[in-house]
Design a protein around this motif. Structure first.
Motif, PDB file in Angstrom:
ATOM      1  N   TRP A  40       0.800  -1.003   0.111  1.00 26.60           N
ATOM      2  CA  TRP A  40      -0.234   0.083  -0.229  1.00 26.60           C
ATOM      3  C   TRP A  40       1.120   1.213   0.001  1.00 26.60           C
ATOM      4  O   TRP A  40       0.337   1.774  -0.073  1.00 26.60           O
ATOM      5  CB  TRP A  40      -1.299   0.002   1.499  1.00 26.60           C
ATOM      6  N   THR A  52      -2.315   4.119   0.170  1.00 27.25           N
ATOM      7  CA  THR A  52      -3.201   3.744  -0.995  1.00 27.25           C
ATOM      8  C   THR A  52      -3.088   2.213  -1.430  1.00 27.25           C
ATOM      9  O   THR A  52      -1.986   2.129  -1.263  1.00 27.25           O
ATOM     10  CB  THR A  52      -2.980   4.545  -2.387  1.00 27.25           C
ATOM     11  N   SER A  53      -4.426   1.409  -1.528  1.00 30.61           N
ATOM     12  CA  SER A  53      -3.525   0.302  -1.948  1.00 30.61           C
ATOM     13  C   SER A  53      -3.565  -0.169  -3.081  1.00 30.61           C
ATOM     14  O   SER A  53      -3.305   1.251  -3.885  1.00 30.61           O
ATOM     15  CB  SER A  53      -5.240  -0.245  -2.041  1.00 30.61           C
ATOM     16  N   ASP A  54      -2.212  -1.272  -3.463  1.00 32.63           N
ATOM     17  CA  ASP A  54      -1.950  -1.841  -4.710  1.00 32.63           C
ATOM     18  C   ASP A  54      -2.582  -1.729  -6.607  1.00 32.63           C
ATOM     19  O   ASP A  54      -1.889  -1.082  -7.375  1.00 32.63           O
ATOM     20  CB  ASP A  54      -1.203  -3.043  -4.780  1.00 32.63           C
ATOM     21  N   ASP A  55      -3.742  -1.640  -6.150  1.00 34.90           N
ATOM     22  CA  ASP A  55      -4.623  -1.599  -7.477  1.00 34.90           C
ATOM     23  C   ASP A  55      -5.074   0.397  -7.436  1.00 34.90           C
ATOM     24  O   ASP A  55      -6.008   0.561  -8.594  1.00 34.90           O
ATOM     25  CB  ASP A  55      -5.641  -2.475  -7.648  1.00 34.90           C
ATOM     26  N   THR A  58      -8.718   2.611  -3.256  1.00 31.72           N
ATOM     27  CA  THR A  58      -8.818   3.088  -1.629  1.00 31.72           C
ATOM     28  C   THR A  58      -7.819   3.356  -1.133  1.00 31.72           C
ATOM     29  O   THR A  58      -6.135   3.213  -1.611  1.00 31.72           O
ATOM     30  CB  THR A  58      -8.896   0.954  -1.116  1.00 31.72           C
ATOM     31  N   ALA A 140     -12.717   5.009  -1.273  1.00 31.34           N
ATOM     32  CA  ALA A 140     -12.659   3.868  -1.920  1.00 31.34           C
ATOM     33  C   ALA A 140     -13.408   3.806  -3.417  1.00 31.34           C
ATOM     34  O   ALA A 140     -14.432   4.180  -3.267  1.00 31.34           O
ATOM     35  CB  ALA A 140     -12.993   2.858  -1.516  1.00 31.34           C
ATOM     36  N   THR A 144     -13.663  -1.129  -6.309  1.00 32.65           N
ATOM     37  CA  THR A 144     -12.498  -2.365  -6.056  1.00 32.65           C
ATOM     38  C   THR A 144     -12.452  -2.588  -4.302  1.00 32.65           C
ATOM     39  O   THR A 144     -12.228  -2.638  -4.039  1.00 32.65           O
ATOM     40  CB  THR A 144     -11.008  -1.512  -6.644  1.00 32.65           C
ATOM     41  N   ASN A 148     -11.124  -4.655  -1.549  1.00 29.34           N
ATOM     42  CA  ASN A 148     -10.088  -4.323  -0.265  1.00 29.34           C
ATOM     43  C   ASN A 148     -10.483  -3.931   0.484  1.00 29.34           C
ATOM     44  O   ASN A 148      -9.280  -3.970   2.092  1.00 29.34           O
ATOM     45  CB  ASN A 148      -9.396  -3.194  -0.472  1.00 29.34           C
ATOM     46  N   GLU A 151      -7.967  -6.381   3.525  1.00 28.94           N
ATOM     47  CA  GLU A 151      -7.116  -5.392   4.480  1.00 28.94           C
ATOM     48  C   GLU A 151      -7.744  -4.203   5.068  1.00 28.94           C
ATOM     49  O   GLU A 151      -6.639  -3.799   5.849  1.00 28.94           O
ATOM     50  CB  GLU A 151      -6.500  -5.584   2.806  1.00 28.94           C
ATOM     51  N   VAL A 152      -8.292  -3.301   4.452  1.00 32.05           N
ATOM     52  CA  VAL A 152      -9.105  -2.246   5.586  1.00 32.05           C
ATOM     53  C   VAL A 152      -8.939  -3.189   6.728  1.00 32.05           C
ATOM     54  O   VAL A 152      -8.556  -1.823   7.642  1.00 32.05           O
ATOM     55  CB  VAL A 152     -10.104  -1.082   4.851  1.00 32.05           C
TER      56      VAL A 152
END
Length: 163
Positions: A40, A52-55, A58, A140, A144, A148, A151-152
């Motif tokens: 992240w 920030t999420s890897d995608d 989020t 978010a 997605t 996510n 993980e949050v």
């Protein structure tokens, strides 16, 4: 913040994840800690930490505030969202109260939009102590968010005051 609170519930049943080391924030006078996955790309902010999420779908941040700077920090949170084109729909506002890791947690969430489409938006306040709170900012993409959310929940499970 139904989904945001659902992430909190999910943390209780989720498996271990590859988390980075704990971030103590703010770094100049730590009040709380949180663990965020390296993927992240967490980074320090003026009042805390963000990631920030890897995608890219989020965003989450944690900022510390007290009586003397709460208004300033809250203004910065909403300015940040506005500067990034995040527009909450006031008609969708939901308020909730719960506990997070044994601490009082109040949240406001909205549905809204940004430049890429529909989003979920949340601002939460975690009572770390009588003098300090952590302000959680969550944004978010609806596309997605479900992916996510586990993980949050794991990230939220690690928030704790510095003793």
């Amino acid at each position: 913040m139904q989904k945001f609170l659902a992430a909190t519930a999910m943390l209780l049943i989720s498996a271990a994840t590859s988390l980075a080391g704990e971030f103590s924030f703010p770094s100049d006078a730590p009040v709380a800690t949180v663990s965020i996955p390296d993927s992240w790309q967490p980074s320090e902010t003026e009042y805390g930490v963000e990631a920030t999420s890897d995608d890219g779908g989020t965003y989450i941040s944690f900022d510390i505030a007290g009586d003397s700077d709460m208004d300033k920090v809250m203004t910065q949170v909403f300015d940040f969202l506005s500067e990034n084109g995040v527009e909450p729909d006031p008609a969708t506002q939901k308020d909730s109260k719960d506990t997070l890791n044994g601490m009082p947690f109040e949240a406001i969430d909205w549905s809204g939009k940004d430049k890429d489409g529909p989003v979920s938006i949340g601002v939460g306040i975690i009572g770390l102590s009588a003098e300090k709170i952590a302000i959680v900012t969550y944004w978010a993409s609806v596309e997605t968010e479900d992916r996510n959310m586990p993980e949050v929940g794991k990230i939220l499970a690690t928030v704790k005051p510095v003793n």
